[in-house]
Design a protein around this motif. Sequence first.
Motif, PDB file in Angstrom:
ATOM      1  N   TRP A 155       1.106  -1.283   0.110  1.00 46.57           N
ATOM      2  CA  TRP A 155       0.135  -0.080  -0.025  1.00 46.57           C
ATOM      3  C   TRP A 155       0.839   1.211   0.118  1.00 46.57           C
ATOM      4  CZ3 TRP A 155      -5.596  -0.331   0.244  1.00 46.57           C
ATOM      5  CH2 TRP A 155      -6.062  -1.676   0.255  1.00 46.57           C
ATOM      6  N   TYR A 156       1.270   1.512  -1.124  1.00 46.99           N
ATOM      7  CA  TYR A 156       2.187   2.843  -1.454  1.00 46.99           C
ATOM      8  C   TYR A 156       1.706   4.395  -1.115  1.00 46.99           C
ATOM      9  CZ  TYR A 156       5.972   5.354  -3.627  1.00 46.99           C
ATOM     10  OH  TYR A 156       7.153   6.201  -4.020  1.00 46.99           O
ATOM     11  N   PRO A 157       2.084   4.915  -0.234  1.00 42.80           N
ATOM     12  CA  PRO A 157       1.300   6.243   0.259  1.00 42.80           C
ATOM     13  C   PRO A 157       2.089   7.586  -0.354  1.00 42.80           C
ATOM     14  CG  PRO A 157       3.170   5.789   1.820  1.00 42.80           C
ATOM     15  CD  PRO A 157       3.131   4.734   0.677  1.00 42.80           C
ATOM     16  N   VAL A 158       2.682   7.589  -1.442  1.00 44.01           N
ATOM     17  CA  VAL A 158       3.369   8.809  -1.995  1.00 44.01           C
ATOM     18  C   VAL A 158       2.771   8.966  -3.356  1.00 44.01           C
ATOM     19  CG1 VAL A 158       5.412   9.917  -2.073  1.00 44.01           C
ATOM     20  CG2 VAL A 158       5.271   8.249  -0.358  1.00 44.01           C
ATOM     21  N   GLN A 159       2.738  10.251  -3.828  1.00 43.44           N
ATOM     22  CA  GLN A 159       2.498  10.412  -5.279  1.00 43.44           C
ATOM     23  C   GLN A 159       3.814   9.817  -5.899  1.00 43.44           C
ATOM     24  OE1 GLN A 159       5.413  11.854  -4.555  1.00 43.44           O
ATOM     25  NE2 GLN A 159       5.456  13.708  -5.639  1.00 43.44           N
ATOM     26  N   TYR A 160       3.601   9.491  -7.653  1.00 39.68           N
ATOM     27  CA  TYR A 160       4.557   8.860  -8.133  1.00 39.68           C
ATOM     28  C   TYR A 160       4.349   9.329  -9.715  1.00 39.68           C
ATOM     29  CZ  TYR A 160       1.814   5.147 -10.321  1.00 39.68           C
ATOM     30  OH  TYR A 160       0.750   4.529 -11.189  1.00 39.68           O
ATOM     31  N   GLU A 192       2.924   3.074 -14.663  1.00 37.70           N
ATOM     32  CA  GLU A 192       2.989   1.694 -13.932  1.00 37.70           C
ATOM     33  C   GLU A 192       1.665   1.473 -13.584  1.00 37.70           C
ATOM     34  OE1 GLU A 192       6.012   1.262 -11.361  1.00 37.70           O
ATOM     35  OE2 GLU A 192       4.547   0.902  -9.816  1.00 37.70           O
ATOM     36  N   SER A 193       1.362   0.257 -13.311  1.00 35.61           N
ATOM     37  CA  SER A 193       0.083  -0.362 -12.631  1.00 35.61           C
ATOM     38  C   SER A 193       0.376  -1.740 -12.267  1.00 35.61           C
ATOM     39  CB  SER A 193      -1.332  -0.194 -13.424  1.00 35.61           C
ATOM     40  OG  SER A 193      -2.071  -0.436 -12.387  1.00 35.61           O
ATOM     41  N   SER A 194       0.573  -2.155 -11.019  1.00 37.66           N
ATOM     42  CA  SER A 194       0.973  -3.403 -10.483  1.00 37.66           C
ATOM     43  C   SER A 194      -0.167  -3.994  -9.754  1.00 37.66           C
ATOM     44  CB  SER A 194       2.032  -3.512  -9.722  1.00 37.66           C
ATOM     45  OG  SER A 194       2.190  -4.616  -9.031  1.00 37.66           O
ATOM     46  N   PRO A 195      -0.432  -5.276 -10.084  1.00 35.81           N
ATOM     47  CA  PRO A 195      -1.587  -6.050  -9.371  1.00 35.81           C
ATOM     48  C   PRO A 195      -1.462  -6.140  -7.970  1.00 35.81           C
ATOM     49  CG  PRO A 195      -0.439  -7.509 -10.723  1.00 35.81           C
ATOM     50  CD  PRO A 195       0.240  -6.248 -11.127  1.00 35.81           C
ATOM     51  N   ASN A 196      -0.160  -5.941  -7.564  1.00 34.02           N
ATOM     52  CA  ASN A 196      -0.019  -6.146  -6.164  1.00 34.02           C
ATOM     53  C   ASN A 196       0.339  -4.861  -5.450  1.00 34.02           C
ATOM     54  OD1 ASN A 196       1.149  -8.760  -7.580  1.00 34.02           O
ATOM     55  ND2 ASN A 196       0.768  -9.241  -5.581  1.00 34.02           N
ATOM     56  N   MET A 238      -1.922   5.033  -2.964  1.00 36.63           N
ATOM     57  CA  MET A 238      -2.574   5.910  -2.207  1.00 36.63           C
ATOM     58  C   MET A 238      -2.297   7.431  -2.592  1.00 36.63           C
ATOM     59  SD  MET A 238      -4.509   3.924  -0.107  1.00 36.63           S
ATOM     60  CE  MET A 238      -4.809   2.941  -1.690  1.00 36.63           C
ATOM     61  N   GLY A 239      -1.165   7.493  -3.261  1.00 38.69           N
ATOM     62  CA  GLY A 239      -0.933   8.803  -3.550  1.00 38.69           C
ATOM     63  C   GLY A 239      -1.398   9.138  -5.097  1.00 38.69           C
ATOM     64  N   SER A 240      -1.152  10.308  -5.363  1.00 41.60           N
ATOM     65  CA  SER A 240      -1.609  10.914  -6.900  1.00 41.60           C
ATOM     66  C   SER A 240      -0.955  10.092  -7.856  1.00 41.60           C
ATOM     67  CB  SER A 240      -1.465  12.388  -6.945  1.00 41.60           C
ATOM     68  OG  SER A 240      -0.316  12.714  -6.653  1.00 41.60           O
ATOM     69  N   ALA A 241      -1.786   9.835  -9.088  1.00 38.86           N
ATOM     70  CA  ALA A 241      -1.380   9.577 -10.198  1.00 38.86           C
ATOM     71  C   ALA A 241      -0.932  11.099 -10.954  1.00 38.86           C
ATOM     72  CB  ALA A 241      -2.402   8.912 -11.118  1.00 38.86           C
ATOM     73  N   PRO A 242       0.014  10.876 -12.091  1.00 36.15           N
ATOM     74  CA  PRO A 242       0.080  12.034 -12.656  1.00 36.15           C
ATOM     75  C   PRO A 242      -0.974  12.898 -13.095  1.00 36.15           C
ATOM     76  CG  PRO A 242       0.906  10.186 -13.992  1.00 36.15           C
ATOM     77  CD  PRO A 242       0.702   9.575 -12.828  1.00 36.15           C
ATOM     78  N   ASN A 243      -2.051  12.583 -13.321  1.00 35.08           N
ATOM     79  CA  ASN A 243      -3.239  13.514 -13.756  1.00 35.08           C
ATOM     80  C   ASN A 243      -3.832  14.049 -12.586  1.00 35.08           C
ATOM     81  OD1 ASN A 243      -4.307  10.726 -13.249  1.00 35.08           O
ATOM     82  ND2 ASN A 243      -6.347  11.616 -14.199  1.00 35.08           N
ATOM     83  N   GLN A 244      -3.299  13.542 -11.219  1.00 36.92           N
ATOM     84  CA  GLN A 244      -4.009  14.096 -10.126  1.00 36.92           C
ATOM     85  C   GLN A 244      -3.153  15.032  -9.628  1.00 36.92           C
ATOM     86  OE1 GLN A 244      -4.785  10.124  -8.645  1.00 36.92           O
ATOM     87  NE2 GLN A 244      -6.842  10.468  -8.896  1.00 36.92           N
ATOM     88  N   ASN A 286      -4.678   6.700   5.379  1.00 37.23           N
ATOM     89  CA  ASN A 286      -5.817   6.020   4.474  1.00 37.23           C
ATOM     90  C   ASN A 286      -5.720   4.690   4.156  1.00 37.23           C
ATOM     91  OD1 ASN A 286      -6.940   8.671   4.295  1.00 37.23           O
ATOM     92  ND2 ASN A 286      -6.280   9.097   2.482  1.00 37.23           N
ATOM     93  N   ALA A 287      -4.444   4.141   3.820  1.00 43.03           N
ATOM     94  CA  ALA A 287      -4.137   2.794   3.364  1.00 43.03           C
ATOM     95  C   ALA A 287      -4.385   2.123   4.463  1.00 43.03           C
ATOM     96  CB  ALA A 287      -2.550   2.786   3.128  1.00 43.03           C
ATOM     97  N   VAL A 288      -4.253   2.273   5.734  1.00 40.77           N
ATOM     98  CA  VAL A 288      -4.526   1.238   6.868  1.00 40.77           C
ATOM     99  C   VAL A 288      -5.931   0.970   7.001  1.00 40.77           C
ATOM    100  CG1 VAL A 288      -4.536   0.870   9.390  1.00 40.77           C
ATOM    101  CG2 VAL A 288      -2.420   1.971   8.355  1.00 40.77           C
ATOM    102  N   TYR A 289      -6.818   2.096   6.869  1.00 39.62           N
ATOM    103  CA  TYR A 289      -8.122   1.816   6.795  1.00 39.62           C
ATOM    104  C   TYR A 289      -8.868   1.252   5.560  1.00 39.62           C
ATOM    105  CZ  TYR A 289      -8.683   4.517  11.258  1.00 39.62           C
ATOM    106  OH  TYR A 289      -8.781   4.681  12.489  1.00 39.62           O
TER     107      TYR A 289
END
Length: 285
Positions: A13-18, A22-26, A30-36, A199-202
């Motif tokens: 559960w990755y908590p930072v924008q990046y 990429e989009s991994s099934p695993n 939780m952070g923003s995608a570039p369009n966000q 958010n990730a924990v919940y």
Amino acid sequence: MLPIVEQNNGLLWYPVQYEGMESSPNIFYMGSAPNQQIVPAVDWLLKNKGKKMFLVGSDYVFPRTANKIIKAQLKAEGGQVVGEEYTPMGYTDYSTIINKIKASKPDEIFNTLNGDSNVAFFKQLKSAGITAQQIPVLSVSIAEEEVKGIGADNMKGQYVSWNYYQTTDTQQNKKFVADYKAKYGNDKVTDDPIEAGYNAVYLWAKAVEKAKSTDVDKVKTAAKGLEFDAPEGKVKINGDNQHLWKIVRIGQVQDNGLINEVWSSGKTISPDPYLKTYKWAKGLN
């Protein structure tokens, strides 16, 4: 880390924008995608600050990819790159780059520097007499915690792009900030990555409860479409790419080091990590 998580069918559960692409099934992002974060920041700058942009970043994957996106967007939307510079992580002498900034006379600077380099960059920018009023800087890796390290006096008036600030005006956030300070100290600040980790924990817990299991595949299936009343506002997991629907917010650094929202998308934006919905982004990935 990604190949290891996938190899072991784990969940990150990755908590930072990046930087996207990429989009991994695993991984749950939780952070923003570039369009966000990146794309709306460029839009806002073009509409509010001018067409000529200077790009400065640390020399690794996020700034390099972010600037590829920015250059494609500027080309499509009538903007212009008047300079593009990269420095190693931890770099501290920005005198040459600041001279290049002065010479190129940009309307704004888009900053993807990371870590301690930001401390040197903003201090030296101020020493060179370049203020936020003259040439504003918009950063995408500086949140409230980093502002404390850089110094509010060095960043006053500068801009950032995130989905959450300590000042975000929701009932959930008022409680979140109060609880955070009660736990860690009144001098501590919240910021976007901290809130995303929360958010990730919940969201993970909600998925486990729905699946009635901690089995990875069952949790992934149960997580599709889950919503959470987060401090930033309601977020929702996109079942196709495991990113969140999020509100985008442009903020401005204040005297006290906090960040006030100056623009918001007003509604949650669907995550588009590969920028498939933008014609100008074709071929970037």
